[in-house]
Motif scaffolding. Structure first.
Motif, mmCIF file in Angstrom:
data_model
loop_
_atom_site.group_PDB
_atom_site.id
_atom_site.type_symbol
_atom_site.label_atom_id
_atom_site.label_comp_id
_atom_site.label_asym_id
_atom_site.label_seq_id
_atom_site.Cartn_x
_atom_site.Cartn_y
_atom_site.Cartn_z
ATOM 1 N N UNK A 84 39.042 62.440 49.685
ATOM 2 C CA UNK A 84 38.360 63.165 48.621
ATOM 3 C C UNK A 84 39.176 63.130 47.333
ATOM 4 N N UNK A 85 40.496 63.252 47.453
ATOM 5 C CA UNK A 85 41.367 63.221 46.265
ATOM 6 C C UNK A 85 41.332 61.855 45.578
ATOM 7 N N UNK A 86 40.987 60.832 46.338
ATOM 8 C CA UNK A 86 41.008 59.466 45.793
ATOM 9 C C UNK A 86 39.604 58.915 45.535
ATOM 10 N N UNK A 91 35.525 54.576 43.408
ATOM 11 C CA UNK A 91 34.427 54.340 42.467
ATOM 12 C C UNK A 91 34.819 53.432 41.306
ATOM 13 N N UNK A 92 36.048 52.936 41.295
ATOM 14 C CA UNK A 92 36.547 52.105 40.195
ATOM 15 C C UNK A 92 36.493 50.642 40.615
ATOM 16 N N UNK A 93 35.511 49.903 40.107
ATOM 17 C CA UNK A 93 35.338 48.498 40.497
ATOM 18 C C UNK A 93 36.478 47.624 40.008
ATOM 19 N N UNK A 94 37.227 48.072 38.998
ATOM 20 C CA UNK A 94 38.314 47.267 38.427
ATOM 21 C C UNK A 94 39.608 47.401 39.215
ATOM 22 N N UNK A 95 39.669 48.353 40.154
ATOM 23 C CA UNK A 95 40.869 48.551 40.971
ATOM 24 C C UNK A 95 40.454 48.663 42.433
ATOM 25 N N UNK A 96 40.860 47.695 43.237
ATOM 26 C CA UNK A 96 40.426 47.670 44.642
ATOM 27 C C UNK A 96 41.574 47.865 45.621
ATOM 28 N N UNK A 97 42.758 48.261 45.118
ATOM 29 C CA UNK A 97 43.901 48.532 46.001
ATOM 30 C C UNK A 97 44.643 49.757 45.493
ATOM 31 N N UNK A 98 44.968 50.668 46.406
ATOM 32 C CA UNK A 98 45.651 51.903 46.034
ATOM 33 C C UNK A 98 46.214 52.557 47.283
ATOM 34 N N UNK A 116 43.450 48.116 50.732
ATOM 35 C CA UNK A 116 43.335 46.835 50.039
ATOM 36 C C UNK A 116 41.912 46.313 50.192
ATOM 37 N N UNK A 117 41.047 46.730 49.321
ATOM 38 C CA UNK A 117 39.664 46.259 49.268
ATOM 39 C C UNK A 117 39.018 46.231 50.659
ATOM 40 N N UNK A 118 39.075 47.356 51.337
ATOM 41 C CA UNK A 118 38.428 47.500 52.636
ATOM 42 C C UNK A 118 39.352 47.366 53.826
ATOM 43 N N UNK A 194 53.148 41.767 48.566
ATOM 44 C CA UNK A 194 53.126 40.950 47.352
ATOM 45 C C UNK A 194 52.950 41.765 46.089
ATOM 46 N N UNK A 195 52.725 43.065 46.233
ATOM 47 C CA UNK A 195 52.591 43.933 45.067
ATOM 48 C C UNK A 195 53.027 45.341 45.448
ATOM 49 N N UNK A 196 53.699 46.019 44.514
ATOM 50 C CA UNK A 196 54.078 47.417 44.717
ATOM 51 C C UNK A 196 53.046 48.285 44.001
ATOM 52 N N UNK A 197 52.203 48.945 44.773
ATOM 53 C CA UNK A 197 51.071 49.678 44.202
ATOM 54 C C UNK A 197 51.490 50.880 43.361
ATOM 55 N N UNK A 198 52.710 51.385 43.559
ATOM 56 C CA UNK A 198 53.125 52.569 42.801
ATOM 57 C C UNK A 198 53.410 52.254 41.327
ATOM 58 N N UNK A 199 53.476 50.981 40.949
ATOM 59 C CA UNK A 199 53.748 50.595 39.560
ATOM 60 C C UNK A 199 52.461 50.301 38.779
ATOM 61 N N UNK A 200 51.327 50.729 39.268
ATOM 62 C CA UNK A 200 50.043 50.431 38.626
ATOM 63 C C UNK A 200 50.003 50.861 37.159
#
Length: 395
Positions: A84-86, A91-98, A116-118, A194-200
């Motif tokens: 719920x917090x996320x 709902x953000x189509x421009x960001x698919x990983x978090x 990661x996108x599902x 391959x990516x550190x998600x905390x640096x978004x």
């Protein structure tokens, strides 16, 4: 099972701190029970429930302070709250990983879950939470539909560090989006994807044009995500430096999946301090320098520790900065408090006879929920400085 806590521990836990350390326990344990535990005070009154499991943060975590049974229903509610917090991220189509679930920040220390996108990437940080994983995965499956799930074992173990759990593996590289930019990831390739998600949020500032028209040096570049963001944001040139041989093909791939030619994107496999010396000999300078080292690294007989060596990193980095430039410094070391970090950075800038101004500061983004009462929970610290070198009697 009940375990009695010392007075100071009871007070700290009741104030909201979920971390347990060895001195909190009234008894001495040589092994930890692989079960949920009820913790009581010296009058045998209920304090909290959680578990004991040794990891880099203490020896256990508190999950409940309301005398609830920790079962699938309890865990399901925790995951529902986290999702719920996320909702905005889904709902953000421009960001698919978090980050879908962030350990103690979402109420279950020792476990993180990335989306990661599902696909879900679960990381277990101690043996006990791993042994209790059946109920956790059952609860997660009830709450969060997904295409597949992979787990990472982040504690000392003879188990393989990455293991696919369910669903079909996607073709790799798997392309996710973040703020409209493509990133190539590998979900089942060791600890890192391959990516550190905390640096978004930091990458987003580069995408927005922070380094537009400027030459960028990205040290400890890993797969070059900062460099790609800077190039998308209009940087005239990027140089990505990392010691790992894999960084060259991985970084080239990140540019390629965004259709960015490599003509103005240099990728260098070299030790950071060796590159500083090399660049100084060649007279290379940069408008923006990004320093994002690991907390600790070993190279042959050399070691690097942010607590011990960050000042030297700043001083040598400044040597390559143009007379006026930007310095972006970052650390994810939980034991490096923000004020101490600022002191080290600014003392080094003074040592190099510069004037400077701290213009932006970033901590963990909202999906990386932290605990206010546990400072090390909010581990990420990123500082943007405008730096000017004094010269010829400048004030």
């Amino acid at each position: 099972m009940e375990i009695e806590l010392r007075k100071n521990a009871v007070k700290r836990i009741r104030s909201g701190n979920p971390l347990l350390v060895m001195d909190d326990l009234m008894i001495e344990l040589t092994t930890f029970p692989k079960k949920w535990i009820t913790f009581v005070d010296q009058q045998k009154k209920y304090v909290a429930a959680g578990y004991l499991g040794k990891q880099n943060k203490g020896i256990g975590w508190i999950l409940d302070r309301e005398q609830r049974i920790i079962d699938v229903q309890f865990l399901t509610e925790r995951f529902q709250q986290a999702l719920q917090r996320r909702r905005a991220y889904f709902n953000d189509a421009a960001t698919t990983a978090f980050r879908l679930f962030n350990g103690e920040g979402d109420g279950i220390g020792g476990l993180t879950i990335d989306y990661y996108d599902g696909f879900l990437v679960l990381s277990w940080y101690n043996e006990t939470i791993y042994d209790l994983s059946e109920a956790i995965i059952t609860a997660l499956n009830q709450v969060c539909p997904h295409k597949g799930m992979v787990e990472k074992i982040r504690f000392k173990s003879e188990r393989q560090e990455s293991r696919w759990l369910s669903g079909e593996k996607p073709a790799e590289p798997f392309i996710i989006q973040e703020n409209g930019v493509n990133y190539a990831v590998y979900l089942d390739e060791g600890y890192m994807t391959g990516i550190f998600l905390d640096q978004r949020e930091v990458r987003n500032r580069l995408i927005e044009g922070l380094a537009a028209g400027q030459k960028v040096l990205n040290m400890f570049s890993y797969t070059g995500a900062f460099s790609v963001a800077a190039a998308i944001g209009g940087a005239s040139e990027t140089t990505s430096v990392d010691l790992a041989q894999r960084s060259l093909p991985k970084t080239a791939e990140q540019f390629e999946v965004n259709g960015i030619p490599l003509d103005n994107q240099k990728i260098v496999v070299m030790d950071t301090f060796e590159y500083f010396r090399y660049a100084a000999r060649k007279g290379l300078t940069y408008d923006v320098i990004i320093l994002d080292p690991p907390s600790f690294a070993r190279n042959k007989k050399k070691t690097f520790s942010v607590l011990k060596d960050y000042g030297r990193l700043i001083e040598q980095g400044v040597e390559l900065l143009n007379r006026s430039g930007k310095l972006i410094v970052s650390t994810n070391a939980a034991n490096f408090p923000i004020q101490k970090f600022k002191q080290v950075v600014e003392a080094s800038l003074k040592e190099k006879d510069t004037t400077y101004q701290l213009v932006e500061e970033y901590r963990l983004p909202p999906d990386f929920a932290a605990v206010d009462q546990l400072a090390e929970s909010n581990y990420l610290k990123v500082l943007f400085y405008d730096v000017k070198k004094k010269n010829n009697g400048d004030e």
